[in-house]
Design a protein around this motif. Sequence first.
Motif: not given
Length: 325
Positions: A215-237
Amino acid sequence: MLRFEVSVEDLLRSRFALSPALDLCLLLRSLIGQGQPLPRAWAARLMPAFERLRRDTELDAVLALQAPQSGPNFVAPPPRGLNQTWADDLAMIRATPLEAARHEFTHTATGPSARDPRVRAVLDSEDAVPRIAEAMDRAWHELLATDWPQLRAICERDVVHRVGVIGEHGWATTIESLHPGIAWQAGGIEIGFFRGGTVRLAGDGLLLIPSAVVGHVAAHTEDPWPRTLVYPARGTAALWGEQETVPQPDALTALVGRARARLLVALDAPASTSHLARSLAMAPGAVGDHLAILRGAGLLVRARSGRSVLYRRTPLGEALVAGSG
């Protein structure tokens, strides 16, 4: 505030990916009230199977590892790209060494549910990893597999849209379009509602993951993940079970017909035949026929994105829609 320091090299190495395992974890968090509330119809459809899985499998051990803002990395491994499948994720989950999993258990399985004797027996066992993997596989097939093709189509359409924005307007506009709380400031990405200080990408780029469950943005900032932004996709209706409302301009309808006018207007961002059929409540075969005619008339073009073929308006198609509004 969380700030990603971004260099030109980082932008060149930034990329998009899909993560079936992450979306499964997000769905499970929603079903236990820790994540984005699901629409009532969707939750009502899933809840009987969810409760049965909690009784009949070791899903409660998976749930004990979930937290609103975090979770163990091995049950949601970093995706490699847009073609990531559940089979890919499951293989990586099953390959997790027991000691690595136990190290994560000590940091994530800290809530009251982790003290349940049934859950503890799984987490303390020598075969904890395969037991957790099996529970997740059952959850995938009974809770998310049916909706995954639609979810994937929505996310692929989002990626095509974002890539188009990058080409036309640049990275700053693209990043800020992900969520109202994200800003591009002085060569960096700032997220005001997160804590975390400054994170340097150091030339590795940023991984961007669209999701129709978050529902909102999430972030990964630590290994083993690369630095990441997870965000809501458009058009989820469509995923939420809601029909998208598409205007039907009279002039365009008179020119190309009602069904084709609806398709042209709906293609404000690239979409696949199946997504258009679901969102407009039209038969896939009819949609395909109309798209072929519009493409033959020079109003649409198509391109492959992963496993999907996505259609978008040409400049002529854009002009027709703009002139009919």
